[in-house]
Motif scaffolding. Structure first.
Motif, PDB file in Angstrom:
ATOM      1  N   UNK A   1       0.851  -1.191   0.000  1.00  0.00           N
ATOM      2  CA  UNK A   1       0.000   0.000   0.000  1.00  0.00           C
ATOM      3  C   UNK A   1       0.885   1.239   0.000  1.00  0.00           C
ATOM      4  N   UNK A   2       0.699   2.104  -0.999  1.00  0.00           N
ATOM      5  CA  UNK A   2       1.532   3.284  -1.148  1.00  0.00           C
ATOM      6  C   UNK A   2       0.685   4.550  -1.049  1.00  0.00           C
ATOM      7  N   UNK A   3       1.274   5.569  -0.452  1.00  0.00           N
ATOM      8  CA  UNK A   3       0.646   6.885  -0.423  1.00  0.00           C
ATOM      9  C   UNK A   3       1.639   7.907  -0.957  1.00  0.00           C
ATOM     10  N   UNK A   4       1.121   8.847  -1.729  1.00  0.00           N
ATOM     11  CA  UNK A   4       1.993   9.864  -2.306  1.00  0.00           C
ATOM     12  C   UNK A   4       2.456  10.823  -1.210  1.00  0.00           C
ATOM     13  N   UNK A   5       3.767  10.997  -1.110  1.00  0.00           N
ATOM     14  CA  UNK A   5       4.358  11.835  -0.071  1.00  0.00           C
ATOM     15  C   UNK A   5       4.654  13.239  -0.583  1.00  0.00           C
ATOM     16  N   UNK A   6       4.794  13.375  -1.892  1.00  0.00           N
ATOM     17  CA  UNK A   6       5.138  14.662  -2.472  1.00  0.00           C
ATOM     18  C   UNK A   6       6.106  14.471  -3.619  1.00  0.00           C
ATOM     19  N   UNK A   7       6.852  15.531  -3.936  1.00  0.00           N
ATOM     20  CA  UNK A   7       7.833  15.482  -5.017  1.00  0.00           C
ATOM     21  C   UNK A   7       9.210  15.833  -4.449  1.00  0.00           C
ATOM     22  N   UNK A   8      10.236  15.238  -5.057  1.00  0.00           N
ATOM     23  CA  UNK A   8      11.586  15.455  -4.558  1.00  0.00           C
ATOM     24  C   UNK A   8      12.103  16.842  -4.900  1.00  0.00           C
ATOM     25  N   UNK A   9      11.846  17.296  -6.114  1.00  0.00           N
ATOM     26  CA  UNK A   9      12.389  18.562  -6.585  1.00  0.00           C
ATOM     27  C   UNK A   9      11.265  19.475  -7.054  1.00  0.00           C
ATOM     28  N   UNK A  10      11.561  20.740  -7.088  1.00  0.00           N
ATOM     29  CA  UNK A  10      10.581  21.735  -7.510  1.00  0.00           C
ATOM     30  C   UNK A  10      10.640  21.878  -9.026  1.00  0.00           C
ATOM     31  N   UNK A  11      10.172  20.837  -9.727  1.00  0.00           N
ATOM     32  CA  UNK A  11      10.183  20.852 -11.179  1.00  0.00           C
ATOM     33  C   UNK A  11      11.493  20.358 -11.756  1.00  0.00           C
ATOM     34  N   UNK A  12      11.686  20.588 -13.054  1.00  0.00           N
ATOM     35  CA  UNK A  12      12.903  20.178 -13.754  1.00  0.00           C
ATOM     36  C   UNK A  12      13.976  21.239 -13.537  1.00  0.00           C
ATOM     37  N   UNK A  13      15.156  20.849 -13.047  1.00  0.00           N
ATOM     38  CA  UNK A  13      16.215  21.841 -12.841  1.00  0.00           C
ATOM     39  C   UNK A  13      16.546  22.605 -14.121  1.00  0.00           C
ATOM     40  N   UNK A  14      16.935  23.849 -13.953  1.00  0.00           N
ATOM     41  CA  UNK A  14      17.137  24.741 -15.099  1.00  0.00           C
ATOM     42  C   UNK A  14      18.200  24.228 -16.058  1.00  0.00           C
ATOM     43  N   UNK A  15      19.283  23.639 -15.534  1.00  0.00           N
ATOM     44  CA  UNK A  15      20.332  23.170 -16.444  1.00  0.00           C
ATOM     45  C   UNK A  15      19.864  21.980 -17.267  1.00  0.00           C
ATOM     46  N   UNK A  16      18.934  21.168 -16.724  1.00  0.00           N
ATOM     47  CA  UNK A  16      18.373  20.054 -17.486  1.00  0.00           C
ATOM     48  C   UNK A  16      17.443  20.552 -18.581  1.00  0.00           C
ATOM     49  N   UNK A  17      16.685  21.614 -18.284  1.00  0.00           N
ATOM     50  CA  UNK A  17      15.830  22.221 -19.304  1.00  0.00           C
ATOM     51  C   UNK A  17      16.689  22.815 -20.415  1.00  0.00           C
ATOM     52  N   UNK A  18      17.752  23.498 -20.032  1.00  0.00           N
ATOM     53  CA  UNK A  18      18.618  24.138 -21.022  1.00  0.00           C
ATOM     54  C   UNK A  18      19.301  23.109 -21.912  1.00  0.00           C
ATOM     55  N   UNK A  19      19.695  21.990 -21.336  1.00  0.00           N
ATOM     56  CA  UNK A  19      20.434  20.989 -22.108  1.00  0.00           C
ATOM     57  C   UNK A  19      19.495  20.141 -22.974  1.00  0.00           C
ATOM     58  N   UNK A  20      18.432  19.624 -22.376  1.00  0.00           N
ATOM     59  CA  UNK A  20      17.612  18.619 -23.055  1.00  0.00           C
ATOM     60  C   UNK A  20      16.201  19.079 -23.387  1.00  0.00           C
ATOM     61  N   UNK A  21      15.802  20.246 -22.884  1.00  0.00           N
ATOM     62  CA  UNK A  21      14.436  20.697 -23.111  1.00  0.00           C
ATOM     63  C   UNK A  21      13.403  19.813 -22.431  1.00  0.00           C
ATOM     64  N   UNK A  22      13.805  19.129 -21.363  1.00  0.00           N
ATOM     65  CA  UNK A  22      12.927  18.161 -20.703  1.00  0.00           C
ATOM     66  C   UNK A  22      11.774  18.850 -19.980  1.00  0.00           C
ATOM     67  N   UNK A  23      10.599  18.208 -20.074  1.00  0.00           N
ATOM     68  CA  UNK A  23       9.427  18.699 -19.354  1.00  0.00           C
ATOM     69  C   UNK A  23       9.186  17.928 -18.067  1.00  0.00           C
ATOM     70  N   UNK A  24       9.883  16.819 -17.895  1.00  0.00           N
ATOM     71  CA  UNK A  24       9.777  16.019 -16.678  1.00  0.00           C
ATOM     72  C   UNK A  24      11.058  15.248 -16.471  1.00  0.00           C
ATOM     73  N   UNK A  25      11.189  14.630 -15.314  1.00  0.00           N
ATOM     74  CA  UNK A  25      12.370  13.841 -14.985  1.00  0.00           C
ATOM     75  C   UNK A  25      12.019  12.359 -15.044  1.00  0.00           C
ATOM     76  N   UNK A  26      12.983  11.570 -15.498  1.00  0.00           N
ATOM     77  CA  UNK A  26      12.765  10.148 -15.720  1.00  0.00           C
ATOM     78  C   UNK A  26      13.632   9.285 -14.813  1.00  0.00           C
ATOM     79  N   UNK A  27      13.151   8.091 -14.555  1.00  0.00           N
ATOM     80  CA  UNK A  27      13.935   6.953 -14.062  1.00  0.00           C
ATOM     81  C   UNK A  27      14.927   7.291 -12.951  1.00  0.00           C
ATOM     82  N   UNK A  28      14.463   7.812 -11.813  1.00  0.00           N
ATOM     83  CA  UNK A  28      15.403   8.117 -10.731  1.00  0.00           C
ATOM     84  C   UNK A  28      15.975   6.843 -10.108  1.00  0.00           C
ATOM     85  N   UNK A  29      17.239   6.898  -9.751  1.00  0.00           N
ATOM     86  CA  UNK A  29      17.871   5.816  -8.993  1.00  0.00           C
ATOM     87  C   UNK A  29      18.330   6.421  -7.675  1.00  0.00           C
ATOM     88  N   UNK A  30      17.865   5.865  -6.565  1.00  0.00           N
ATOM     89  CA  UNK A  30      18.152   6.422  -5.243  1.00  0.00           C
ATOM     90  C   UNK A  30      18.979   5.425  -4.449  1.00  0.00           C
TER      91      UNK A  30
END
Length: 455
Positions: free
Chosen positions: A59-88
């Motif tokens: 049973x899972x409950x949503x706790x929130x989001x790790x980051x406040x959106x896509x970091x600016x350098x990732x947007x500048x480099x890849x034009x990404x609208x979201x983040x993929x495949x996190x490894x923690x």
């Protein structure tokens, strides 16, 4: 939330909409699940890696989001609208890092079908956060040959060296060595580094080099296993395994074929693919798996596969599932037929079947002789006479020298308690691999001989 962002009730998500998942356990025994910024029912409610919390991996409950959106350098480099495949991962205690950097998250930024991508790093004192972005670690360009810089997996080898395994389609799976203290590529000075690094696995361009989502897992008795996803994310996705002496390979399958040999494609045994048990939903395109390794009550470790899967009736819908990994006596990882049921699971391997007693009966069986199809489970009646060839090796492990196996080959079998997700009751399950062909078969017992047939 801005006026243009959709209003979504995330309280009902549970494990739904969790794509490319990874799970960790904190020091208090609480589980945390991280996944791609994905939402099957429409536009993203927001970006920044969703975090879910659970006490039982069911049973899972949503706790929130790790980051406040896509970091600016990732947007500048890849034009990404979201983040993929996190490894923690948790940084080992032997590595001296600030307390607020003990946990690391490697996230990916890209767009579908593009090799202009980046893997970034965030750190936190605890899986729940707060997470702080540290910048880009590995980058790639679409017009430059090489691996696609997504799908990170951080691993520490037996000598204490840190590696980042990564790559998706295009150029195969590679590995770069990391600085244990900073988490960046060694010698990079904390700056983004292009690949490729060491080649671990690849596929031919004739199949669009369709391999991704690699995870390197330590084998219980030495060596490493490479789990990776093959084929199309949307319908033919499936999980294969090869093994090697180090987390950077070389990885081979049971036939001795190298994971880097494009002429031998496809290399590796299929351990999880699309399937359906009678009366249950079709599970389509399972993959992009990670493995949660944690202490087993009573001693030892257990390994749990964390992956996403699609609903065969509506493939746009996806969710995270957890399944037990069992190990054969020769160290091949196999994946349980049934999803993990948390506290309903019987986890003490010393109590797993030590003989063939109780194994005769009707089993619903799935054979993964192909990974790119959805296989319907079929009933098979196993008689006591057939079980005469099954040799017990302890703790649910068996070997069988079958007439239909290749010369000199055996079938390695692991029989273990499970929870039948269709009938909602305890049941024995098994996973087996033919050492001659590399074909994996899994199944669940639905009736014993004493039952007088199927219930």
């Amino acid at each position: 939330m801005t006026a243009t962002e959709p209003v979504v009730d995330t309280s009902t998500w549970g494990a739904r909409h969790a794509h490319d998942p990874t799970a960790v356990r904190d020091d208090d025994g609480v589980y945390w699940l991280f996944s791609t910024d994905a939402y099957a029912d429409g536009p993203l409610p927001r970006a920044g890696v969703p975090i879910r919390r659970s006490l039982d991996l069911v049973t899972w409950e949503l706790h929130g989001w790790a980051l406040d959106g896509v970091p600016a350098d990732a947007v500048a480099w890849a034009g990404a609208e979201g983040l993929w495949a996190p490894d923690v991962v948790r940084v080992p205690d032997a590595v001296e890092v600030p307390a607020d950097q003990r946990w690391r998250m490697y996230w990916s930024a890209s767009s579908f079908g593009s090799r202009t991508s980046a893997i970034g790093l965030a750190t936190a004192p605890h899986p729940s956060g707060p997470w702080q972005d540290r910048g880009l670690v590995v980058t790639s360009r679409h017009d430059v040959d090489g691996p696609n810089a997504i799908d990170a997996n951080a691993v520490v080898d037996d000598a204490g060296r840190h590696w980042l395994v990564y790559g998706s389609f295009f150029g195969g799976i590679h590995a770069l060595e990391l600085d244990p203290v900073t988490g960046f590529v060694i010698g990079s000075g904390g700056r983004p580094r292009p690949g490729p690094g060491l080649l671990l696995a690849r596929r031919p361009h004739a199949v669009e080099a369709a391999i991704e989502g690699a995870f390197v897992l330590r084998r219980p008795d030495g060596g490493w296993a490479l789990l990776s996803s093959f084929d199309s994310l949307f319908n033919t996705y499936h999980l294969r395994v090869a093994v090697g002496p180090e987390p950077v390979g070389p990885f081979r399958d049971l036939a001795g074929r190298l994971a880097t040999d494009v002429d031998a494609d496809p290399v590796g045994s299929v351990v999880l693919a699309g399937h359906r048990f009678p009366g249950g939903p079709g599970r389509l395109a399972p993959g992009h798996a990670s493995v949660l390794t944690e202490p087993r009550p009573g001693g030892g470790e257990r390994h749990l596969l964390v992956h996403h899967v699609r609903d065969a009736a509506d493939p746009t819908q996806h969710e995270a599932q957890v399944r037990r990994i069992v190990w054969t006596t020769t160290g091949w990882p196999l994946v349980a037929a049934q999803p993990w049921a948390g506290p309903l699971e019987q986890d003490d391997e010393s109590t797993w079947p030590a003989s063939t007693a109780g194994l005769a009966g009707v089993w619903e069986v799935v054979t993964y002789d192909r990974g790119d199809v959805l296989t319907e489970a079929v009933p098979r009646t196993v008689t006591a006479t057939e079980l005469d060839g099954l040799v017990p090796l302890g703790s649910g492990r068996f070997t069988w020298n079958g007439a239909d196996s290749a010369a000199g080959a055996t079938v390695e079998v692991v029989v273990h308690p499970s929870w039948d997700a269709v009938r909602q009751r305890p049941a024995l399950s098994f996973a087996a691999i033919d050492t001659g062909t590399g074909v994996v078969t899994v199944g669940t017992q639905v009736a014993t001989t004493a039952d007088g047939g199927r219930p």
